[in-house]
Design an enzyme around this catalytic site. Structure first.
Site, short mmCIF file in Angstrom:
data_model
loop_
_atom_site.label_atom_id
_atom_site.label_comp_id
_atom_site.label_asym_id
_atom_site.label_seq_id
_atom_site.Cartn_x
_atom_site.Cartn_y
_atom_site.Cartn_z
N LYS A 16 44.21 -19.93 -45.51
CA LYS A 16 44.31 -19.60 -44.06
C LYS A 16 43.56 -18.64 -43.52
CE LYS A 16 48.71 -18.90 -44.58
NZ LYS A 16 48.97 -18.89 -46.27
N ARG A 91 56.97 -19.30 -40.14
CA ARG A 91 57.20 -19.27 -41.76
C ARG A 91 58.48 -19.79 -42.03
NH1 ARG A 91 53.43 -16.05 -45.54
NH2 ARG A 91 51.82 -15.42 -43.79
N ARG A 133 41.43 -11.71 -55.08
CA ARG A 133 40.98 -11.34 -53.69
C ARG A 133 40.84 -10.03 -53.47
NH1 ARG A 133 44.95 -13.53 -49.47
NH2 ARG A 133 46.60 -12.81 -50.58
N ARG A 166 45.12 -5.83 -52.02
CA ARG A 166 46.49 -5.91 -51.43
C ARG A 166 47.50 -5.57 -52.33
NH1 ARG A 166 46.99 -11.00 -47.81
NH2 ARG A 166 48.91 -11.05 -48.59
N ARG A 177 56.23 -14.56 -53.63
CA ARG A 177 55.65 -15.26 -52.43
C ARG A 177 55.67 -16.74 -52.51
NH1 ARG A 177 50.50 -12.06 -52.14
NH2 ARG A 177 49.93 -13.29 -50.57
P1 AP5 Z 1 42.87 -16.18 -48.10
O1 AP5 Z 1 42.06 -16.76 -47.05
O2 AP5 Z 1 43.15 -14.83 -48.08
O3 AP5 Z 1 44.16 -17.16 -48.02
P2 AP5 Z 1 45.38 -17.00 -47.09
O4 AP5 Z 1 46.09 -18.36 -47.17
O5 AP5 Z 1 45.38 -16.20 -45.99
O6 AP5 Z 1 46.56 -16.00 -48.13
P3 AP5 Z 1 47.37 -15.01 -47.98
O7 AP5 Z 1 47.94 -14.66 -49.24
O8 AP5 Z 1 47.02 -14.02 -47.02
O9 AP5 Z 1 48.53 -15.48 -47.35
P4 AP5 Z 1 50.03 -15.24 -47.21
O10 AP5 Z 1 50.59 -16.28 -46.22
O11 AP5 Z 1 50.72 -15.08 -48.49
O12 AP5 Z 1 49.98 -13.67 -46.69
P5 AP5 Z 1 49.99 -12.99 -45.37
O13 AP5 Z 1 48.97 -11.84 -45.37
O14 AP5 Z 1 50.03 -14.00 -44.21
O15 AP5 Z 1 42.34 -16.66 -49.53
C1 AP5 Z 1 42.71 -16.36 -50.54
C2 AP5 Z 1 41.84 -15.93 -51.64
O16 AP5 Z 1 41.04 -17.24 -51.90
C3 AP5 Z 1 40.58 -14.98 -51.17
O17 AP5 Z 1 40.09 -14.39 -52.02
C4 AP5 Z 1 39.46 -16.23 -50.62
O18 AP5 Z 1 38.12 -15.65 -50.66
C5 AP5 Z 1 39.60 -17.30 -51.65
N1 AP5 Z 1 39.48 -18.50 -50.95
C6 AP5 Z 1 39.82 -19.00 -49.71
N2 AP5 Z 1 39.45 -20.26 -49.63
C7 AP5 Z 1 38.68 -20.86 -50.77
C8 AP5 Z 1 37.94 -22.01 -51.18
N3 AP5 Z 1 38.15 -22.90 -50.24
N4 AP5 Z 1 37.57 -22.07 -52.37
C9 AP5 Z 1 37.74 -20.58 -53.22
N5 AP5 Z 1 38.16 -19.53 -53.03
C10 AP5 Z 1 38.64 -19.62 -51.71
O19 AP5 Z 1 51.65 -12.55 -45.33
C11 AP5 Z 1 51.70 -11.48 -46.27
C12 AP5 Z 1 53.13 -11.06 -46.02
O20 AP5 Z 1 53.77 -10.73 -44.95
C13 AP5 Z 1 54.31 -11.94 -46.40
O21 AP5 Z 1 54.55 -12.33 -47.76
C14 AP5 Z 1 55.42 -11.83 -45.71
O22 AP5 Z 1 56.05 -10.65 -46.51
C15 AP5 Z 1 55.06 -11.07 -44.31
N6 AP5 Z 1 54.62 -12.01 -43.12
C16 AP5 Z 1 53.78 -12.71 -43.13
N7 AP5 Z 1 53.80 -13.53 -42.04
C17 AP5 Z 1 55.18 -13.48 -41.74
C18 AP5 Z 1 56.13 -14.28 -40.91
N8 AP5 Z 1 55.78 -15.19 -39.99
N9 AP5 Z 1 57.46 -14.04 -41.21
C19 AP5 Z 1 57.82 -13.18 -41.79
N10 AP5 Z 1 57.11 -12.41 -42.65
C20 AP5 Z 1 55.89 -12.67 -42.63
#
Ligand code: AP5
Length: 220
Positions: A16, A91, A133, A166, A177
């Site tokens: 994402k 979410r 990552r 992270r 997660r």
């Molecule tokens: P990346 O692009 O970083 O993936 P992502 O989907 O953004 O992953 P996240 O882990 O950031 O999502 P998340 O939803 O768990 O965490 P968030 O920070 O939002 O890619 C991942 C890796 O793969 C990278 O190394 C990249 O280089 C690689 N990659 C990408 N695309 C690729 C491809 N096509 N091929 C190969 N490699 C690739 O949330 C963190 C925490 O915050 C949550 O756990 C929760 O506690 C809280 N939180 C966030 N939003 C909310 C909400 N709405 N409500 C409540 N709590 C929330």
């Protein structure tokens, strides 16, 4: 008409952040990245950050009111007049209903520009992506030691900042997660399908190919 009010759905590490960062730059739309906004609150040691930290370190969702209050403000800011890219919100059904209510109040719930894009990735790839990552401390750019490494070890190609891992990118927290995603976030698929807003994209492939599919579905 190009879709410019976008919600990205997908399990942790589905790509994402990688896709929305690039899309926001190309379309000149605000990238409303919930995870990064919450991490910024933690870094600033604000009251919101202190509350969020415990939930995030445990792989759980931060309380909906706290997140919604941050995100809704951004969606209705001047920057978002031409659209927005939501990465990580909503979410849960509870959060989706808060969003629908707010859009409804502003008469924006029937906008033809809305789309929900779900990134589909095989589960066995996700953990590998999480563990490898790295993020830039300076600009937040996302790297992967295996698939998208920086040119110089530990240094951001864009701003020269130091890369870090992270605290929630461990195997143990990642598993929590995933559980949170499948129990609380996955029901949004049916929710948005019923509204006729959902499209799925195959995100098992290279970042460029995923990006091309996204441009196609938004009509660019
Ligand atoms: P990346 O692009 O970083 O993936 P992502 O989907 O953004 O992953 P996240 O882990 O950031 O999502 P998340 O939803 O768990 O965490 P968030 O920070 O939002 O890619 C991942 C890796 O793969 C990278 O190394 C990249 O280089 C690689 N990659 C990408 N695309 C690729 C491809 N096509 N091929 C190969 N490699 C690739 O949330 C963190 C925490 O915050 C949550 O756990 C929760 O506690 C809280 N939180 C966030 N939003 C909310 C909400 N709405 N409500 C409540 N709590 C929330």
């Amino acid at each position: 008409m190009i879709k410019s009010e976008m919600i990205f759905l997908g399990p942790p590490a589905s790509g994402k952040g990688t896709q929305t960062e690039r899309l926001a730059k190309e379309l000149n739309l605000p990238h409303i990245d919930t995870g990064s906004l919450l991490r910024a609150e933690i870094a600033a040691n604000s009251k919101e950050g202190q509350t969020a930290k415990g939930f995030m370190d445990n792989g759980q969702l931060v309380p909906a009111e706290l997140v919604a209050q941050i995100i809704i403000k951004k969606i209705f800011s001047d920057d978002a007049q031409n659209g927005y890219i939501l990465d990580g919100f909503p979410r849960s059904i509870e959060q989706a209903e808060i969003l629908e209510n707010e859009l409804n109040k502003a008469n924006k719930d029937k906008s033809e520009k809305r789309i929900v894009i779900k990134l589909d990735v095989d589960e066995d790839l996700l953990l590998e992506r999480i563990i490898n990552r790295r993020m830039c401390k300076g600009c937040g750019k996302i790297y992967n030691l295996k698939t998208m490494p920086p040119k110089i070890e530990n240094i951001c190609d864009e701003c020269g900042g130091e890369l870090y891992q992270r605290t929630d990118d461990t195997k143990e927290v990642a598993q929590k997660r995933f559980d949170t995603y499948f129990t609380q976030t996955a029901p949004l698929v049916e929710y948005y399908e019923n509204k006729g807003l959902l499209v799925s994209v195959d995100a098992n492939t290279t970042p460029d190919k995923v990006y091309q599919q996204i441009l196609n579905v938004i009509g660019k």
